[in-house]
Design a protein around this motif. Structure first.
Motif, PDB file in Angstrom:
ATOM      1  N   MET A  48      26.949  23.507 -60.968  1.00 63.78           N
ATOM      2  CA  MET A  48      28.621  23.615 -61.814  1.00 63.78           C
ATOM      3  C   MET A  48      28.541  25.268 -61.620  1.00 63.78           C
ATOM      4  O   MET A  48      27.196  25.819 -61.696  1.00 63.78           O
ATOM      5  N   PRO A  49      29.809  26.055 -61.025  1.00 65.09           N
ATOM      6  CA  PRO A  49      30.014  27.188 -60.631  1.00 65.09           C
ATOM      7  C   PRO A  49      29.090  28.709 -62.106  1.00 65.09           C
ATOM      8  O   PRO A  49      30.091  27.879 -63.391  1.00 65.09           O
ATOM      9  N   LYS A  50      28.584  29.539 -61.899  1.00 63.10           N
ATOM     10  CA  LYS A  50      28.406  30.196 -63.362  1.00 63.10           C
ATOM     11  C   LYS A  50      29.820  30.944 -63.447  1.00 63.10           C
ATOM     12  O   LYS A  50      30.444  31.532 -62.722  1.00 63.10           O
ATOM     13  N   ILE A  51      29.799  30.573 -64.687  1.00 62.72           N
ATOM     14  CA  ILE A  51      31.718  31.086 -65.230  1.00 62.72           C
ATOM     15  C   ILE A  51      31.052  32.808 -65.980  1.00 62.72           C
ATOM     16  O   ILE A  51      29.746  32.917 -66.794  1.00 62.72           O
ATOM     17  N   VAL A  52      31.247  33.952 -65.440  1.00 61.35           N
ATOM     18  CA  VAL A  52      31.183  35.194 -65.926  1.00 61.35           C
ATOM     19  C   VAL A  52      32.072  36.209 -66.955  1.00 61.35           C
ATOM     20  O   VAL A  52      33.334  36.080 -65.826  1.00 61.35           O
ATOM     21  N   ASP A  53      32.350  36.420 -67.869  1.00 61.41           N
ATOM     22  CA  ASP A  53      33.169  36.574 -68.078  1.00 61.41           C
ATOM     23  C   ASP A  53      33.845  38.466 -67.319  1.00 61.41           C
ATOM     24  O   ASP A  53      32.641  39.743 -67.827  1.00 61.41           O
ATOM     25  N   HIS A  54      34.387  38.492 -66.377  1.00 65.00           N
ATOM     26  CA  HIS A  54      35.238  39.322 -65.818  1.00 65.00           C
ATOM     27  C   HIS A  54      35.248  41.094 -66.378  1.00 65.00           C
ATOM     28  O   HIS A  54      34.113  42.138 -66.200  1.00 65.00           O
ATOM     29  N   ASP A  55      35.978  40.869 -67.793  1.00 67.15           N
ATOM     30  CA  ASP A  55      35.826  42.017 -68.358  1.00 67.15           C
ATOM     31  C   ASP A  55      34.621  42.799 -68.735  1.00 67.15           C
ATOM     32  O   ASP A  55      34.338  43.857 -68.575  1.00 67.15           O
ATOM     33  N   LYS A  56      34.204  42.090 -69.588  1.00 63.73           N
ATOM     34  CA  LYS A  56      32.557  42.187 -70.549  1.00 63.73           C
ATOM     35  C   LYS A  56      31.485  42.466 -68.946  1.00 63.73           C
ATOM     36  O   LYS A  56      31.023  43.545 -70.012  1.00 63.73           O
ATOM     37  N   GLN A  57      31.909  41.974 -68.490  1.00 65.71           N
ATOM     38  CA  GLN A  57      30.784  42.481 -66.920  1.00 65.71           C
ATOM     39  C   GLN A  57      30.944  43.671 -66.531  1.00 65.71           C
ATOM     40  O   GLN A  57      30.765  44.936 -66.110  1.00 65.71           O
ATOM     41  N   ARG A  58      32.318  44.127 -66.524  1.00 64.84           N
ATOM     42  CA  ARG A  58      32.942  45.569 -66.292  1.00 64.84           C
ATOM     43  C   ARG A  58      32.674  46.443 -67.301  1.00 64.84           C
ATOM     44  O   ARG A  58      32.043  48.136 -66.910  1.00 64.84           O
ATOM     45  N   GLN A  59      32.781  46.095 -68.884  1.00 65.20           N
ATOM     46  CA  GLN A  59      32.304  47.461 -69.347  1.00 65.20           C
ATOM     47  C   GLN A  59      30.976  46.982 -69.286  1.00 65.20           C
ATOM     48  O   GLN A  59      29.727  48.130 -69.383  1.00 65.20           O
ATOM     49  N   TRP A  60      29.973  46.232 -69.211  1.00 64.15           N
ATOM     50  CA  TRP A  60      28.475  46.180 -68.575  1.00 64.15           C
ATOM     51  C   TRP A  60      28.556  46.996 -67.781  1.00 64.15           C
ATOM     52  O   TRP A  60      27.075  48.187 -68.052  1.00 64.15           O
ATOM     53  N   VAL A  61      28.818  47.478 -66.973  1.00 64.88           N
ATOM     54  CA  VAL A  61      28.557  48.387 -65.679  1.00 64.88           C
ATOM     55  C   VAL A  61      28.697  49.059 -66.193  1.00 64.88           C
ATOM     56  O   VAL A  61      28.636  50.424 -66.001  1.00 64.88           O
ATOM     57  N   ALA A  62      30.252  49.856 -67.105  1.00 63.41           N
ATOM     58  CA  ALA A  62      30.104  51.390 -66.943  1.00 63.41           C
ATOM     59  C   ALA A  62      29.404  51.625 -68.100  1.00 63.41           C
ATOM     60  O   ALA A  62      29.048  52.900 -68.153  1.00 63.41           O
ATOM     61  N   GLU A  63      28.602  50.809 -69.271  1.00 65.41           N
ATOM     62  CA  GLU A  63      27.458  51.342 -70.099  1.00 65.41           C
ATOM     63  C   GLU A  63      26.959  52.061 -69.351  1.00 65.41           C
ATOM     64  O   GLU A  63      26.218  52.289 -69.205  1.00 65.41           O
ATOM     65  N   ALA A  64      26.323  51.159 -68.395  1.00 65.18           N
ATOM     66  CA  ALA A  64      25.232  51.292 -67.779  1.00 65.18           C
ATOM     67  C   ALA A  64      25.608  52.589 -66.596  1.00 65.18           C
ATOM     68  O   ALA A  64      24.602  53.963 -66.495  1.00 65.18           O
ATOM     69  N   ALA A  65      26.642  52.663 -66.185  1.00 64.27           N
ATOM     70  CA  ALA A  65      26.373  54.389 -65.923  1.00 64.27           C
ATOM     71  C   ALA A  65      26.690  55.736 -66.204  1.00 64.27           C
ATOM     72  O   ALA A  65      26.310  56.095 -66.346  1.00 64.27           O
ATOM     73  N   LEU A  66      27.311  55.263 -67.973  1.00 66.38           N
ATOM     74  CA  LEU A  66      27.339  56.291 -68.582  1.00 66.38           C
ATOM     75  C   LEU A  66      25.685  57.042 -68.882  1.00 66.38           C
ATOM     76  O   LEU A  66      25.498  57.961 -69.389  1.00 66.38           O
ATOM     77  N   ARG A  67      25.225  55.605 -68.798  1.00 66.45           N
ATOM     78  CA  ARG A  67      23.175  55.914 -69.577  1.00 66.45           C
ATOM     79  C   ARG A  67      22.773  57.081 -67.750  1.00 66.45           C
ATOM     80  O   ARG A  67      22.200  58.197 -68.246  1.00 66.45           O
ATOM     81  N   VAL A  68      23.908  56.553 -67.168  1.00 65.45           N
ATOM     82  CA  VAL A  68      22.484  57.482 -65.531  1.00 65.45           C
ATOM     83  C   VAL A  68      23.503  58.577 -65.569  1.00 65.45           C
ATOM     84  O   VAL A  68      22.761  59.666 -65.373  1.00 65.45           O
ATOM     85  N   ILE A  69      24.628  58.675 -66.066  1.00 70.04           N
ATOM     86  CA  ILE A  69      25.184  60.019 -65.555  1.00 70.04           C
ATOM     87  C   ILE A  69      24.765  61.499 -66.574  1.00 70.04           C
ATOM     88  O   ILE A  69      24.351  62.073 -67.129  1.00 70.04           O
ATOM     89  N   GLN A  70      24.629  60.107 -68.369  1.00 69.99           N
ATOM     90  CA  GLN A  70      24.333  61.601 -69.418  1.00 69.99           C
ATOM     91  C   GLN A  70      22.615  61.866 -69.023  1.00 69.99           C
ATOM     92  O   GLN A  70      22.413  62.658 -69.372  1.00 69.99           O
ATOM     93  N   ARG A  71      21.563  60.908 -68.339  1.00 72.42           N
ATOM     94  CA  ARG A  71      20.529  61.202 -68.014  1.00 72.42           C
ATOM     95  C   ARG A  71      20.058  62.369 -66.509  1.00 72.42           C
ATOM     96  O   ARG A  71      19.900  63.130 -66.441  1.00 72.42           O
ATOM     97  N   GLY A  72      21.506  61.904 -65.448  1.00 70.96           N
ATOM     98  CA  GLY A  72      21.567  62.434 -64.607  1.00 70.96           C
ATOM     99  C   GLY A  72      22.220  63.619 -64.286  1.00 70.96           C
ATOM    100  O   GLY A  72      22.965  64.014 -62.905  1.00 70.96           O
ATOM    101  N   GLY A  73      23.256  63.423 -64.895  1.00 73.10           N
ATOM    102  CA  GLY A  73      24.918  63.888 -64.067  1.00 73.10           C
ATOM    103  C   GLY A  73      25.280  62.931 -63.392  1.00 73.10           C
ATOM    104  O   GLY A  73      25.024  62.096 -63.173  1.00 73.10           O
ATOM    105  N   LEU A  74      27.049  63.194 -62.957  1.00 71.09           N
ATOM    106  CA  LEU A  74      27.992  62.567 -62.405  1.00 71.09           C
ATOM    107  C   LEU A  74      27.116  62.884 -60.763  1.00 71.09           C
ATOM    108  O   LEU A  74      27.103  61.477 -60.192  1.00 71.09           O
TER     109      LEU A  74
END
Lengths: 202, 202
Positions: free
Chosen positions: A1-27
């Motif tokens: 069975m294919p894994k079901i991924v919530d696309h919106d949740k995943q985008r948010q997950w990525v964006a939150e990771a991006a915010l942490r990266v930006i806070q630590r090291g800038g854009l």
């Protein structure tokens, strides 16, 4: 069975990771590789969620705005009026870790938006929100007859707007010089100065 | 005969080229290659003047601070006192093309200084200067007995400081919403609100 991924949740997950990266090291550290690593994803799957860096950054900015809006909708504004309007302004100030992180990351976006007009939509959106909040504060004080009758309302709205942003920046740049208690005291004192003496405490 | 090059002048030439590059494209465009091209120099000779990007950026920040200091030393502060203190504050506001350019570039430095502590020395230097100017303004109004006697001086200094920075940022982000005339009117009105009614006009 294919894994079901919530696309919106995943985008948010990525964006939150991006915010942490930006806070630590800038854009400049917000590369696809760094963000993928922080999010625990492959570079390929990150590209699946965001096709360009501009798209990712815009999503990050939207996420910050949504967080502020969420805080707003959970505010219980049930008086006294003076405390309510103060609470409204405090939502735009770095009073806790979340809000400080948002402000720090936001500063990078503002600097970048000066040279990348495509990011302006989001900074304009934020500035519109803060402008609206400042208008709300002054208009509410007037509507409840707390405000001094001689106030120049247009001027007071611009003044609060500048004051809030100036305090926010000074706190994230030099938190020791301008701790959160001092921010709150300045906002409180400023709002009181707009009110009739006997009304602000009511 | 070997060509005699004024080392300091050449460094300044390079820094000015860097400021133009940063204003146009932000810090991420401030590469050795781009700056060398803008300055009309080879990458090799640019490396001769600045051995690291941090050194170049620090020099650029110093250049902006020096420009502000130069403007200060050429200010003719010979009264009326109210106009003089207003002039002092206006030096930190983007009232003309030069000051707007400085502010825009400075915003990038501030965002970068949040993640690169080695740039903090210069942002701290700038903030110390602005803080000193705000103290000067309030203390001068008091010394000349223009200020209302009941003022909370510490609070007024912090408030002016936040107001000036907030106005500066709002102008460079959205000049249409906050044109220079409006900035001047807000500063004027704010300073008047600190003064005894009959004294501010003297």
């Amino acid at each position: 069975m294919p894994k079901i991924v919530d696309h919106d949740k995943q985008r948010q997950w990525v964006a939150e990771a991006a915010l942490r990266v930006i806070q630590r090291g800038g854009l400049e550290k917000a590369t696809v590789r760094n963000i993928a690593e922080e999010a625990g994803l492959s570079v390929g799957s990150l590209r699946h969620y965001f096709t360009s860096q501009a798209e990712l950054l815009t999503f990050c900015m939207k996420l910050i705005i949504e967080r502020i809006e969420e805080r707003f909708s959970s505010l219980s504004l049930n008086g006294p009026v003076f405390e309510d309007v103060k609470q409204v302004l405090m939502q735009f100030l770095p009073m806790d870790e979340d809000r400080t992180m948002e402000m720090e990351v936001w500063m990078s976006f503002v600097a970048k938006a000066l040279v990348y007009p495509e990011l302006r939509i989001m900074t304009d959106h934020m500035y519109d929100g803060l402008t609206k909040a400042c208008h709300y504060v002054v208009d509410t004080l007037v509507a409840h007859k707390l405000a001094k009758p001689e106030l120049d309302l247009e001027y007071e709205k611009e003044r609060i707007y500048a004051l809030v942003d100036g305090l926010a920046i000074h706190h994230i740049m030099r938190p020791q010089q301008l701790p959160t208690e001092k921010i709150e005291r300045i906002i409180d004192q400023h709002l009181r100065s707009l009110c009739l003496d006997d009304k602000a405490m009511a």
